[in-house]
Design an enzyme around this catalytic site. Structure first.
Site, mmCIF file in Angstrom:
data_model
loop_
_atom_site.group_PDB
_atom_site.id
_atom_site.type_symbol
_atom_site.label_atom_id
_atom_site.label_comp_id
_atom_site.label_asym_id
_atom_site.label_seq_id
_atom_site.Cartn_x
_atom_site.Cartn_y
_atom_site.Cartn_z
ATOM 1 N N TYR A 47 -16.034 -26.161 0.268
ATOM 2 C CA TYR A 47 -16.584 -25.176 0.528
ATOM 3 C C TYR A 47 -16.980 -25.046 2.015
ATOM 4 C CZ TYR A 47 -19.818 -20.838 0.155
ATOM 5 O OH TYR A 47 -20.123 -19.907 0.456
ATOM 6 N N PHE A 50 -18.235 -14.847 5.225
ATOM 7 C CA PHE A 50 -16.921 -15.945 5.672
ATOM 8 C C PHE A 50 -17.110 -17.044 4.806
ATOM 9 C CE2 PHE A 50 -15.745 -19.801 7.227
ATOM 10 C CZ PHE A 50 -14.744 -19.573 8.027
ATOM 11 N N GLU A 51 -15.983 -17.171 4.027
ATOM 12 C CA GLU A 51 -15.818 -18.494 3.472
ATOM 13 C C GLU A 51 -14.400 -18.791 3.367
ATOM 14 O OE1 GLU A 51 -17.017 -16.858 -0.641
ATOM 15 O OE2 GLU A 51 -18.719 -18.189 -0.564
ATOM 16 N N ILE A 52 -14.021 -20.186 3.634
ATOM 17 C CA ILE A 52 -12.896 -20.788 3.135
ATOM 18 C C ILE A 52 -13.385 -21.899 1.977
ATOM 19 C CG2 ILE A 52 -10.993 -22.242 3.937
ATOM 20 C CD1 ILE A 52 -11.185 -21.297 6.714
#
Ligand code: GTP
Ligand code: NAG
Ligand code: NAG
Ligand code: MG
Length: 405
Positions: free
Chosen positions: A235, A292-294
């Site tokens: 995460y 925003f997330e990767i």
């Protein structure tokens, strides 16, 4: 006097037009004089250090009238190497088309034009032809369009509709943002518990979430998905802050109930210290800003996360309060991942109204052609939880941060 000046201006303007016409119609103007990129693989930045490669030899050295912008760090149109099992994902309405078009253009220009990852668009309604036509044209990978099944975007049968309606009335009076919105609640619940289980998402292991009207301000010259995999990250975030307390009064009670029922899902060496100042008695409201997330989809699809979501869902707070997916994801990451599995992307310069993450450190910003104003950076502001993230992880803050707060 004023008339004479205007007259003079017209003459200058007319002369300029004539000159322009002359230049554009003149066959003596060479059309292909621009230096072209040499296609040298060594010009790609080293992903582990983020340092740009050395400037190409023979770049324009004798120009004195301008600062020569040598082609250092400009990668070839398509980066070499293998592709990860990854996709962008966007939840949107048809009416979001121009706002999402702007976001896609930013992501493509700064990153995806080199990698061509796919993009999954999800909607509770059918996407119309215009939405599909425009987004397909903008995405350099394959664009896919999915409709959300009704049962993932409606009130579960255990929710008391009257009680939920009363809460929306109360929140409207208190002027809590989106407090009276039904669709916003479905959205938060969907992002919390369902997007990663959509049939189109089952084909992927990694995702990067993108919302309408976001911006990227620096070049990203390496594969961020590969970085996540190589460094065992699950995460990641660019911005963190304190949640609006009125939207989650009983969220922490529900979390404590979950951890008492499923103690096996709480991991040793987690980031509890980041979200609680008293070892778990109370929540300090810190969360990663989830627009925003990767992240890793298989983690969200794990039994631990599904048990967590199901438990919170039954507590009812998505409808009886207004729980956001940001604190829901963040608490999960903080309790059910090891500290080292969460990554702060200091190098991804990002904006979603009203906050900016602009990387600390001038040399980095110059090398990556950043266009953000470092004064806008939110990280070292008192409402950010990012300094706390550095502290609980024993990390040194980026060099020069004191001067940039
Ligand atoms: N299909 C669909 N998507 C939605 C709906 N509501 C919100 N979204 C999407 O869900 C994401 C979050 O919604 P936003 O409205 O951006 O919420 P926010 O980021 O908290 O608030 P903003 O400051 O308005 O951006 C965005 O990608 C929206 O496009 C909806 O009713 N239907
Ligand atoms: C990508 O990941 C998904 C989920 O783990 C998996 O089902 C799929 O087979 C993978 N695809 C490839 C090409 O490895
Ligand atoms: C606590 O969690 C369990 C298991 O998810 C659930 O059955 C129970 O209703 C929860 N209790 C409260 C008070 O939320
Ligand atoms: Mg948004």
């Amino acid at each position: 006097m004023a008339g004479q000046q205007r007259y003079l201006r017209y003459i200058v303007f007319a002369l300029a037009i004539i000159l322009l016409f002359f230049i554009s119609s003149s066959s003596s103007v060479p059309s292909a004089q621009w230096p072209s990129y040499k296609g040298d693989q060594s010009a790609v930045a080293d992903p582990t250090t983020n340092k740009p490669a050395a400037p190409l030899a023979g770049a324009d050295k004798d120009s004195t009238a301008t600062t020569p912008n040598t082609q250092n760090g400009l990668p070839p149109a398509t980066a070499g190497g293998e592709r990860m099992n990854a996709t962008f994902v966007t939840l949107a309405r048809n009416s979001d088309i121009w706002d999402i078009a702007e976001s896609i253009r930013h992501i493509e220009d700064r990153f995806n034009r080199k990698f061509h990852y796919d993009w999954v668009f999800l909607n509770d309604d059918d996407f119309n032809d215009e939405f599909k036509k425009i987004t397909t044209a903008l995405v350099s990978g394959t664009a896919k369009y999915g409709k959300i099944p009704k049962e993932h975007w409606s009130f579960p049968d255990f929710i008391d509709q009257d009680r939920a309606a009363k809460v929306r009335e109360e929140m409207k009076e208190k002027k809590i943002i989106y407090g009276d919105s039904i669709s916003y609640r479905h959205m938060c619940r969907y992002e919390s518990g369902f997007f990663f289980r959509h049939p189109l998402m089952l084909d992927y292991e990694w995702y990067w979430r993108v919302e309408p009207s976001v911006k990227l301000f620096c070049d990203i010259d390496y594969d961020t998905f590969k970085f996540m995999a190589d460094h065992k990250k699950k995460y990641s975030f660019t911005l963190s802050l304190y949640e609006y307390v009125e939207t989650i009064p009983t969220l922490w009670d529900a979390v404590k109930n979950f951890t008492s029922v499923y103690p096996q899902h709480v991991v040793d060496g987690n980031s509890m210290k980041w979200i609680s100042e008293d070892d778990g008695k109370t929540y300090n409201h810190c969360h990663f800003w989830s627009n925003f997330e990767i992240g890793n989809l298989n983690w969200l699809r794990s039994q631990a996360y599904i048990d967590y979501f199901t438990s919170l869902d039954h507590a009812g707070g998505f409808f009886y309060e207004r729980w956001g997916d940001a604190p829901v994801h963040s608490i999960a990451a903080a309790l059910m991942l090891k500290k080292e599995e969460i990554h702060f992307f200091n190098d991804i310069a990002y904006y979603h109204v009203p906050f900016t993450h602009c990387p600390t450190g001038e040399q980095y910003r110059l090398d990556h052609k950043c266009s953000c104003n470092p004064k806008d950076n939110f990280d070292w502001n008192g409402y950010s939880c990012t300094a706390r993230f550095y502290e609980i992880n024993g990390m040194d803050k980026p060099a020069g941060y004191e001067k940039e707060q």
